[in-house]
Enzyme design. Sequence first.
Site, PDB file in Angstrom:
ATOM      1  N   LYS A 116       5.224  31.148   9.724  1.00  0.00           N
ATOM      2  CA  LYS A 116       5.008  30.830  11.059  1.00  0.00           C
ATOM      3  C   LYS A 116       4.834  31.881  11.952  1.00  0.00           C
ATOM      4  O   LYS A 116       3.977  31.889  12.776  1.00  0.00           O
ATOM      5  CB  LYS A 116       5.821  29.842  11.535  1.00  0.00           C
ATOM      6  CG  LYS A 116       5.683  28.380  10.893  1.00  0.00           C
ATOM      7  CD  LYS A 116       6.424  27.377  11.994  1.00  0.00           C
ATOM      8  CE  LYS A 116       5.524  25.881  11.519  1.00  0.00           C
ATOM      9  NZ  LYS A 116       6.338  25.369  10.747  1.00  0.00           N
ATOM     10  N   GLU A 200       9.687  27.784  21.023  1.00  0.00           N
ATOM     11  CA  GLU A 200       8.361  27.425  21.864  1.00  0.00           C
ATOM     12  C   GLU A 200       8.838  26.545  22.831  1.00  0.00           C
ATOM     13  O   GLU A 200       9.512  25.581  23.006  1.00  0.00           O
ATOM     14  CB  GLU A 200       7.528  26.641  20.691  1.00  0.00           C
ATOM     15  CG  GLU A 200       7.048  27.564  19.911  1.00  0.00           C
ATOM     16  CD  GLU A 200       6.043  26.757  18.809  1.00  0.00           C
ATOM     17  OE1 GLU A 200       6.175  25.546  18.873  1.00  0.00           O
ATOM     18  OE2 GLU A 200       5.343  27.399  18.140  1.00  0.00           O
ATOM     19  N   HIS A 234       7.109  12.337  10.307  1.00  0.00           N
ATOM     20  CA  HIS A 234       6.159  13.780   9.921  1.00  0.00           C
ATOM     21  C   HIS A 234       5.330  13.444   8.668  1.00  0.00           C
ATOM     22  O   HIS A 234       4.670  14.290   7.941  1.00  0.00           O
ATOM     23  CB  HIS A 234       6.996  14.908   9.747  1.00  0.00           C
ATOM     24  CG  HIS A 234       7.920  15.529  10.813  1.00  0.00           C
ATOM     25  ND1 HIS A 234       7.315  15.744  12.092  1.00  0.00           N
ATOM     26  CD2 HIS A 234       9.248  15.438  10.941  1.00  0.00           C
ATOM     27  CE1 HIS A 234       8.230  15.981  12.817  1.00  0.00           C
ATOM     28  NE2 HIS A 234       9.373  15.910  12.223  1.00  0.00           N
ATOM     29  N   GLU A 274      -4.362  23.239  12.174  1.00  0.00           N
ATOM     30  CA  GLU A 274      -3.712  22.453  12.820  1.00  0.00           C
ATOM     31  C   GLU A 274      -3.461  22.747  14.268  1.00  0.00           C
ATOM     32  O   GLU A 274      -2.832  23.895  14.474  1.00  0.00           O
ATOM     33  CB  GLU A 274      -2.456  22.139  12.243  1.00  0.00           C
ATOM     34  CG  GLU A 274      -2.262  21.004  11.171  1.00  0.00           C
ATOM     35  CD  GLU A 274      -0.760  20.839  10.694  1.00  0.00           C
ATOM     36  OE1 GLU A 274      -0.835  20.582   9.440  1.00  0.00           O
ATOM     37  OE2 GLU A 274      -0.015  20.899  11.182  1.00  0.00           O
ATOM     38  N   GLU A 292      -0.380  25.661  12.645  1.00  0.00           N
ATOM     39  CA  GLU A 292      -0.420  25.940  11.430  1.00  0.00           C
ATOM     40  C   GLU A 292      -1.669  26.128  10.807  1.00  0.00           C
ATOM     41  O   GLU A 292      -2.640  25.157  11.221  1.00  0.00           O
ATOM     42  CB  GLU A 292       0.836  25.573  10.603  1.00  0.00           C
ATOM     43  CG  GLU A 292       0.922  24.112  10.410  1.00  0.00           C
ATOM     44  CD  GLU A 292       2.209  23.797   9.447  1.00  0.00           C
ATOM     45  OE1 GLU A 292       1.894  23.306   8.335  1.00  0.00           O
ATOM     46  OE2 GLU A 292       3.151  23.484  10.004  1.00  0.00           O
ATOM     47  N   ASN A 294      -3.503  25.162   7.089  1.00  0.00           N
ATOM     48  CA  ASN A 294      -3.243  24.569   5.803  1.00  0.00           C
ATOM     49  C   ASN A 294      -4.465  25.098   4.708  1.00  0.00           C
ATOM     50  O   ASN A 294      -5.498  24.702   4.949  1.00  0.00           O
ATOM     51  CB  ASN A 294      -3.248  23.072   5.531  1.00  0.00           C
ATOM     52  CG  ASN A 294      -1.906  22.622   6.468  1.00  0.00           C
ATOM     53  OD1 ASN A 294      -0.847  23.039   6.049  1.00  0.00           O
ATOM     54  ND2 ASN A 294      -2.398  21.610   7.274  1.00  0.00           N
ATOM     55  N   ARG A 296      -5.797  24.627   2.011  1.00  0.00           N
ATOM     56  CA  ARG A 296      -6.170  23.743   0.864  1.00  0.00           C
ATOM     57  C   ARG A 296      -6.982  22.837   1.299  1.00  0.00           C
ATOM     58  O   ARG A 296      -7.194  22.444   2.608  1.00  0.00           O
ATOM     59  CB  ARG A 296      -4.702  23.333   0.361  1.00  0.00           C
ATOM     60  CG  ARG A 296      -4.158  22.402   1.270  1.00  0.00           C
ATOM     61  CD  ARG A 296      -3.002  21.526   0.735  1.00  0.00           C
ATOM     62  NE  ARG A 296      -2.727  20.591   1.840  1.00  0.00           N
ATOM     63  CZ  ARG A 296      -1.590  20.824   2.785  1.00  0.00           C
ATOM     64  NH1 ARG A 296      -1.003  22.039   2.579  1.00  0.00           N
ATOM     65  NH2 ARG A 296      -1.326  19.949   3.774  1.00  0.00           N
TER      66      ARG A 296
HETATM   67  C1  MV4 Z   1       6.068  20.635  18.369  1.00  0.00           C
HETATM   68  C2  MV4 Z   1       6.163  19.542  19.153  1.00  0.00           C
HETATM   69  C3  MV4 Z   1       6.365  19.734  20.618  1.00  0.00           C
HETATM   70  N1  MV4 Z   1       6.298  21.082  21.096  1.00  0.00           N
HETATM   71  N2  MV4 Z   1       5.839  21.883  18.897  1.00  0.00           N
HETATM   72  C4  MV4 Z   1       6.683  18.691  14.032  1.00  0.00           C
HETATM   73  C5  MV4 Z   1       6.448  19.225  12.815  1.00  0.00           C
HETATM   74  C6  MV4 Z   1       5.776  20.596  12.852  1.00  0.00           C
HETATM   75  N3  MV4 Z   1       4.480  20.566  12.234  1.00  0.00           N
HETATM   76  C7  MV4 Z   1       5.205  20.677  14.409  1.00  0.00           C
HETATM   77  N4  MV4 Z   1       6.000  19.794  14.901  1.00  0.00           N
HETATM   78  C8  MV4 Z   1       5.952  19.569  16.485  1.00  0.00           C
HETATM   79  N5  MV4 Z   1       6.013  20.672  17.049  1.00  0.00           N
HETATM   80  C9  MV4 Z   1       6.055  22.182  20.356  1.00  0.00           C
HETATM   81  N6  MV4 Z   1       5.994  23.332  20.926  1.00  0.00           N
HETATM   82  C10 MV4 Z   1       6.257  18.411  18.298  1.00  0.00           C
HETATM   83  C11 MV4 Z   1       6.123  18.253  17.197  1.00  0.00           C
HETATM   84  C12 MV4 Z   1       6.090  16.956  16.474  1.00  0.00           C
HETATM   85  C13 MV4 Z   1       4.953  16.715  15.925  1.00  0.00           C
HETATM   86  C14 MV4 Z   1       3.872  17.581  15.710  1.00  0.00           C
HETATM   87  C15 MV4 Z   1       2.786  16.994  15.148  1.00  0.00           C
HETATM   88  C16 MV4 Z   1       2.863  15.645  14.637  1.00  0.00           C
HETATM   89  C17 MV4 Z   1       3.870  14.870  14.581  1.00  0.00           C
HETATM   90  C18 MV4 Z   1       4.988  15.447  15.277  1.00  0.00           C
HETATM   91  C19 MV4 Z   1       6.180  14.530  15.506  1.00  0.00           C
HETATM   92  C20 MV4 Z   1       7.237  14.982  15.972  1.00  0.00           C
HETATM   93  C21 MV4 Z   1       7.339  16.280  16.504  1.00  0.00           C
END
Ligand code: MV4
Length: 645
Positions: A116, A200, A234, A274, A292, A294, A296
């Site tokens: 990341k 972050e 998630h 994403e 991020e 993905n 694929r």
């Molecule tokens: C975040 C966020 C809020 N602020 N980053 C969750 C898993 C990972 N892929 C990134 N995630 C998040 N990152 C910042 N700076 C909130 C989440 C998050 C989330 C993001 C996407 C889809 C569902 C989620 C559920 C909870 C938290």
Amino acid sequence: MFDKILIANRGEIACRVMETARAMGVRTVAVYSDADAASKHVALADEAVHIGGPAPADSYLKGDEIIRVAKETGAQAIHPGYGFLSENPKFVEAVEAAGLTFIGPSADAIRKMGLKDAAKALMDEAGVPVVPGYHGSNQDPEFLAGEAEKIGYPVLIKAVAGGGGKGMRLVEKPAEFADALRSAQGEATTAFGNPDVLIEKYIQQPRHIEVQVFGDGETAVHLFERDCSLQRRHQKVIEEAPAPGMTAEMREAMGQAGVRAAEAIGYKGAGTVEFIVDGSDGLRTDGFWFMEMNTRLQVEHPVTELITGVDLVEWQLRVASGESLPAKQEDLTITGHSFEARLYAEDVPKGFLPATGTLTHLSFPAEARADSGVRAGDTISPWYDPMIAKVIVHGSTRKVALSRLARALEETQVGGTVTNLAFLGALAAHEGFANGDVDTGLIARDLEALTAAPVVELRHKAAAGMVALDLVEAAVDTGFTLWAPLHRAVTLSHAGEEFTADVQVDGPDRQLWTIDGETVVAERSQGQWRIDERRMPAVSQSGTLITVHDAYGLEFTAIDPLDRDAAAGGDSNVIEAPMPGLVKAVFAEAGQAVKEGDRLAILEAMKMEHSLLAARDGVVAEVLAAAGDQVEAGAALVRLEEEDG
Ligand code: MV4
């Protein structure tokens, strides 16, 4: 174009890839584990080769074995699907070293997006917006606390090697930072063997919007966005394209950011960038940030296919075989709206616990696209993800598409296992969702209402009773002539509650059911039963399990009075599987004398072996399972002869 490809995957995605390959005249090789010998992906392929045991590490993750099979069968390329080896750069290198084509990006491109912090730095350089924060190598707690201060609270600590929320901590104020950091690092070390974190700015009310990109190794195009904000812990539940509330300006900005990301790493094939989007105040061009990439084809790719008319697997095969990008950006357009709902075998009241079972019945409405790796008669085994299907619809507008989704879910029938169908149906009917007010917290906020138990009506109980007592067809076939009112009763259970259904059969076409002190009439005219004046729903049955296909599927169990008597006495006659699993060995034969505590069978479940012992001295009456059988919880494995007296 290739003549033959190997699909290094199973389930719905293996089937999905094979369908397009077949349409393109490309022959397909399946690989399969012991658990998948009779599966749909094996049946669909032109050839299928067994590669090992049911655990992924013994089959679908055995890269060398899969490459050997590709060489042996004359496949020129390997499609990895998603999961398993799809984002493993060492596998890509091994495929290429063997002189084969990997249908996907280069090992180098996968590596660049693997960590990341490095990915964020690279994207920042490429002009892709990244969440404000610190993603450098200094991991000193005091230094990181200082960075958090600069970013401004609340902040989010994330494991650099993380994914799916592991090693992630929300910190509201400076006093909590040190503890949260220690705990995030501990979790990251356990989960990924790498304690490093990044910090972050925390985005409140985030939405998950991702951009489908497609590259040829140099240039890339985007195929617009998908909104995957409807998630539970998630796990994506319902995805859609385009994103509700998206403006032309925001789409252009996000699409270009996706293309820049793909081009920055020389991306080849289908990929997804994403973004996290601040949904607190509509969509704004300065309110989306890279999360991020993905590397694929993703589970939810069909919604993009339905709004663009592009077959992404066809594009994958064409570009991997050396063709240039099949379309220019200006040729790509959006038509209408699409939703995908992920149908799983899971027990929603038990906290979405994955379920197993044999699908005694499976049908989807013709109006929906159902991407599925299983057929009626197939088993959802404990070895893999319990997905039954993706139900995908399209409509001219979001409103039309959503009503088609709701209808498609109502008309989907699954027998033989519990499913999340009612949960999906409740989401499709959710008012906020219908208004396009999607964010990642929607499901958690309304979980109780979304998982409310279905209302079981008397007519459902009567329908289950009719099937349990074989009274649906029997009366016609056996042609009762000397008709006399006949009384019968059956005990059934639903959601852990037992009830007795009494019936007075008044003739071949009329029955009076008394259940819980109330009476309903079942009547047949022109071959169609009506119960309580409503058309009788479809019912499927497997042994004692009865599914009434109404209200997204109502499960009943017919209770055999003999079994119950035995169970009441703490049945020592039958040795049962305590959980779903694989029978590894059976040490009993009919007629054999056994002593209390003798090991009669071994069950492998939850990655452990469990010895199943005789509960008393006795003689084996019957062996009901064999080594290699996949069994469900409660399945009888060995029965002892009744004790005298
Ligand atoms: C975040 C966020 C809020 N602020 N980053 C969750 C898993 C990972 N892929 C990134 N995630 C998040 N990152 C910042 N700076 C909130 C989440 C998050 C989330 C993001 C996407 C889809 C569902 C989620 C559920 C909870 C938290």
